[in-house]
Design a protein around this motif. Structure first.
Motif, PDB file in Angstrom:
ATOM      1  N   GLY A  78      17.647 -23.753   6.701  1.00  0.00           N
ATOM      2  CA  GLY A  78      17.102 -24.072   7.948  1.00  0.00           C
ATOM      3  C   GLY A  78      16.445 -25.399   8.329  1.00  0.00           C
ATOM      4  N   ILE A  79      16.138 -26.065   6.905  1.00  0.00           N
ATOM      5  CA  ILE A  79      15.192 -27.276   7.206  1.00  0.00           C
ATOM      6  C   ILE A  79      15.963 -28.318   8.066  1.00  0.00           C
ATOM      7  N   PRO A  80      17.303 -28.470   8.111  1.00  0.00           N
ATOM      8  CA  PRO A  80      17.966 -29.722   8.845  1.00  0.00           C
ATOM      9  C   PRO A  80      17.875 -29.128  10.266  1.00  0.00           C
ATOM     10  N   PHE A  81      17.571 -27.800  10.786  1.00  0.00           N
ATOM     11  CA  PHE A  81      18.045 -27.380  11.895  1.00  0.00           C
ATOM     12  C   PHE A  81      16.549 -27.067  12.638  1.00  0.00           C
ATOM     13  N   PHE A  82      15.394 -27.411  12.112  1.00  0.00           N
ATOM     14  CA  PHE A  82      13.935 -27.041  12.520  1.00  0.00           C
ATOM     15  C   PHE A  82      13.721 -28.304  13.333  1.00  0.00           C
ATOM     16  N   LEU A  83      13.514 -28.098  14.671  1.00  0.00           N
ATOM     17  CA  LEU A  83      13.229 -29.060  15.804  1.00  0.00           C
ATOM     18  C   LEU A  83      12.246 -29.764  15.502  1.00  0.00           C
ATOM     19  N   PRO A  84      11.035 -29.145  15.271  1.00  0.00           N
ATOM     20  CA  PRO A  84       9.534 -29.890  15.147  1.00  0.00           C
ATOM     21  C   PRO A  84       9.655 -30.748  13.946  1.00  0.00           C
ATOM     22  N   LEU A  85      10.775 -30.816  13.025  1.00  0.00           N
ATOM     23  CA  LEU A  85      10.684 -31.987  12.343  1.00  0.00           C
ATOM     24  C   LEU A  85      11.079 -33.226  12.758  1.00  0.00           C
ATOM     25  N   TYR A  86      12.033 -33.200  14.076  1.00  0.00           N
ATOM     26  CA  TYR A  86      12.641 -34.350  14.843  1.00  0.00           C
ATOM     27  C   TYR A  86      11.686 -34.725  15.772  1.00  0.00           C
ATOM     28  N   ASN A  87      11.300 -33.731  16.667  1.00  0.00           N
ATOM     29  CA  ASN A  87      10.794 -34.091  18.030  1.00  0.00           C
ATOM     30  C   ASN A  87       9.581 -34.787  18.270  1.00  0.00           C
ATOM     31  N   ASN A  88       8.482 -34.867  17.309  1.00  0.00           N
ATOM     32  CA  ASN A  88       7.259 -35.216  17.442  1.00  0.00           C
ATOM     33  C   ASN A  88       6.924 -36.078  16.373  1.00  0.00           C
ATOM     34  N   PRO A  89       6.586 -37.232  16.328  1.00  0.00           N
ATOM     35  CA  PRO A  89       6.119 -38.177  15.261  1.00  0.00           C
ATOM     36  C   PRO A  89       4.756 -37.783  14.784  1.00  0.00           C
ATOM     37  N   GLU A  90       4.011 -37.043  15.889  1.00  0.00           N
ATOM     38  CA  GLU A  90       2.679 -36.438  15.301  1.00  0.00           C
ATOM     39  C   GLU A  90       2.402 -35.255  14.309  1.00  0.00           C
ATOM     40  N   ASN A  91       3.781 -34.672  14.656  1.00  0.00           N
ATOM     41  CA  ASN A  91       3.534 -33.537  13.743  1.00  0.00           C
ATOM     42  C   ASN A  91       3.706 -33.562  12.106  1.00  0.00           C
ATOM     43  N   HIS A  92       2.857 -32.903  11.390  1.00  0.00           N
ATOM     44  CA  HIS A  92       2.830 -32.998   9.937  1.00  0.00           C
ATOM     45  C   HIS A  92       3.193 -31.627   9.284  1.00  0.00           C
ATOM     46  N   LYS A 103      12.930 -33.200  -8.463  1.00  0.00           N
ATOM     47  CA  LYS A 103      12.167 -33.696  -7.646  1.00  0.00           C
ATOM     48  C   LYS A 103      12.055 -32.774  -6.314  1.00  0.00           C
ATOM     49  N   LEU A 104      10.915 -32.414  -5.969  1.00  0.00           N
ATOM     50  CA  LEU A 104      10.748 -31.564  -4.810  1.00  0.00           C
ATOM     51  C   LEU A 104      11.481 -32.219  -3.474  1.00  0.00           C
ATOM     52  N   GLN A 105      11.052 -33.706  -3.059  1.00  0.00           N
ATOM     53  CA  GLN A 105      11.507 -34.359  -2.169  1.00  0.00           C
ATOM     54  C   GLN A 105      12.962 -34.324  -2.209  1.00  0.00           C
ATOM     55  N   HIS A 106      13.699 -34.830  -3.126  1.00  0.00           N
ATOM     56  CA  HIS A 106      15.087 -35.059  -3.576  1.00  0.00           C
ATOM     57  C   HIS A 106      15.794 -33.782  -3.541  1.00  0.00           C
ATOM     58  N   ALA A 107      15.197 -32.763  -3.942  1.00  0.00           N
ATOM     59  CA  ALA A 107      15.868 -31.348  -3.627  1.00  0.00           C
ATOM     60  C   ALA A 107      15.938 -31.181  -2.068  1.00  0.00           C
ATOM     61  N   LEU A 108      15.099 -31.276  -1.125  1.00  0.00           N
ATOM     62  CA  LEU A 108      15.303 -31.325   0.134  1.00  0.00           C
ATOM     63  C   LEU A 108      16.020 -32.224   0.680  1.00  0.00           C
ATOM     64  N   GLU A 109      15.946 -33.552   0.283  1.00  0.00           N
ATOM     65  CA  GLU A 109      16.664 -34.677   0.857  1.00  0.00           C
ATOM     66  C   GLU A 109      18.123 -34.483   0.763  1.00  0.00           C
ATOM     67  N   ASP A 110      18.605 -34.035  -0.450  1.00  0.00           N
ATOM     68  CA  ASP A 110      19.875 -34.116  -0.938  1.00  0.00           C
ATOM     69  C   ASP A 110      20.716 -33.151  -0.022  1.00  0.00           C
ATOM     70  N   GLN A 111      20.271 -32.117   0.421  1.00  0.00           N
ATOM     71  CA  GLN A 111      21.078 -31.180   1.093  1.00  0.00           C
ATOM     72  C   GLN A 111      21.661 -31.781   2.303  1.00  0.00           C
ATOM     73  N   MET A 112      20.804 -32.654   3.044  1.00  0.00           N
ATOM     74  CA  MET A 112      21.209 -33.524   4.290  1.00  0.00           C
ATOM     75  C   MET A 112      21.883 -34.939   3.685  1.00  0.00           C
ATOM     76  N   SER A 113      22.207 -35.356   2.470  1.00  0.00           N
ATOM     77  CA  SER A 113      22.901 -36.454   2.105  1.00  0.00           C
ATOM     78  C   SER A 113      24.471 -36.473   2.556  1.00  0.00           C
ATOM     79  N   ASP A 114      24.950 -37.407   2.760  1.00  0.00           N
ATOM     80  CA  ASP A 114      26.363 -37.748   2.982  1.00  0.00           C
ATOM     81  C   ASP A 114      27.250 -37.086   1.570  1.00  0.00           C
ATOM     82  N   VAL A 119      23.172 -36.312   9.540  1.00  0.00           N
ATOM     83  CA  VAL A 119      21.874 -37.203   9.635  1.00  0.00           C
ATOM     84  C   VAL A 119      21.254 -36.941   8.328  1.00  0.00           C
ATOM     85  N   ASN A 120      20.693 -37.938   7.891  1.00  0.00           N
ATOM     86  CA  ASN A 120      19.779 -37.608   6.825  1.00  0.00           C
ATOM     87  C   ASN A 120      18.184 -37.556   7.083  1.00  0.00           C
TER      88      ASN A 120
END
Ligand SMILES: [Zn+2]
Ligand SMILES: [Zn+2]
Length: 272
Positions: A78-92, A103-114, A119-120
């Protein structure tokens, strides 16, 4: 405390009509505590949580702590389709999980890689923070969250969220029969007000063909609830091939052993 179920299905989304009363979206549970947002897993149900948060907060920024049990698709898709990650730069967003296998960050970024996604993760404007977590206790203003390893291929963390007077446990993707992990899940579940637990299979399915697949069944769920003194059991991570009538019959059988059982359904809320 308010618990909301946004995705309750295991393994893969199943939007067939015969499954829709319990729901077809994969794992995602939200806990609200005095306005603070805690999320357990980001399966396809996470997308609907995102839409709900946008309609609730509108332009106002917000933050959330997100706990990932592991990185199988039904817990991150669901992460690539979670709009609050995209729509507001002030969301944390604060992601918590283990980096033991990747590595946690890579595990999540990799599912959105080419070439898997157009989009990544850099296209997301919101602040994203990644925190490694193993077996530990994390203290927040409102609660303590404890994690323990469960028995699942490539590992899986179970979580216990505890306030001064309430406990909710999210323990999914766990196969019974291993001395250490059987103990871990019971330790997490001890005295819980609500135990959300993997009951993917029927006991007979498990015995016949699903040993070693990393999942549990309703009978073991009942054993854990009774053995650990949990006050309510919520059967979770329903098998993709278990239609609504099958889950109804599981609940009926489970109640013969333990009266406070229900099956998680999409949209269900529990107030504690
Ligand atoms: Zn799963
Ligand atoms: Zn899994």
């Amino acid at each position: 405390m308010q618990i909301r179920f946004w995705g309750v299905r295991g393994s893969t989304p199943t939007p067939q009509p015969e499954n829709l009363r319990y729901g077809g979206n994969t794992s995602c549970v939200e806990v609200r505590l005095n306005g603070q947002i805690y999320v357990f897993d980001c399966g396809t149900g996470f997308r609907n949580l995102g839409k709900h948060l946008i309609s609730e907060f509108e332009e106002k920024p917000f933050f959330a702590h997100i706990f990932l049990s592991h990185f199988h698709w039904d817990h991150i898709q669901g992460i690539p389709f979670f709009l609050p990650l995209y729509n507001n730069p002030e969301n944390h967003f604060f992601f918590h999980s283990s980096s033991r296998t990747r590595k946690l960050q890579h595990a999540l970024e990799d599912q959105m890689s080419d070439p898997y996604f157009p989009v990544n993760m850099a296209a997301m404007q919101a602040h994203r923070n990644f925190y490694d977590m193993e077996e530990e206790k994390l203290a927040f203003d409102e609660c303590v969250i404890q994690s323990k390893w469960l028995n699942h291929p490539q590992g899986c963390l179970g979580f216990r969220l505890e306030t001064d007077d309430k406990v909710v446990v999210y323990a999914t993707d766990n196969e019974p029969g291993h001395e250490v992990f059987d103990k871990n899940v019971r330790k997490l579940a001890e005295g819980a007000d609500v135990l959300i637990y993997d009951s993917q299979y029927l006991p007979e399915e498990y015995e016949a063909q699903k040993r070693g697949w990393g999942h549990s069944h309703w009978r073991e769920a009942v054993n854990i609830a009774m053995g650990s003194g949990a006050k309510e059991l919520v059967l979770f991570h329903h098998d993709p091939d278990h239609a609504d009538n099958c889950i109804d019959s599981i609940v009926t059988k489970a109640r013969e052993y333990y009266p406070k059982v229900r099956a998680a359904s999409e949209g269900m809320e529990i107030q504690l």
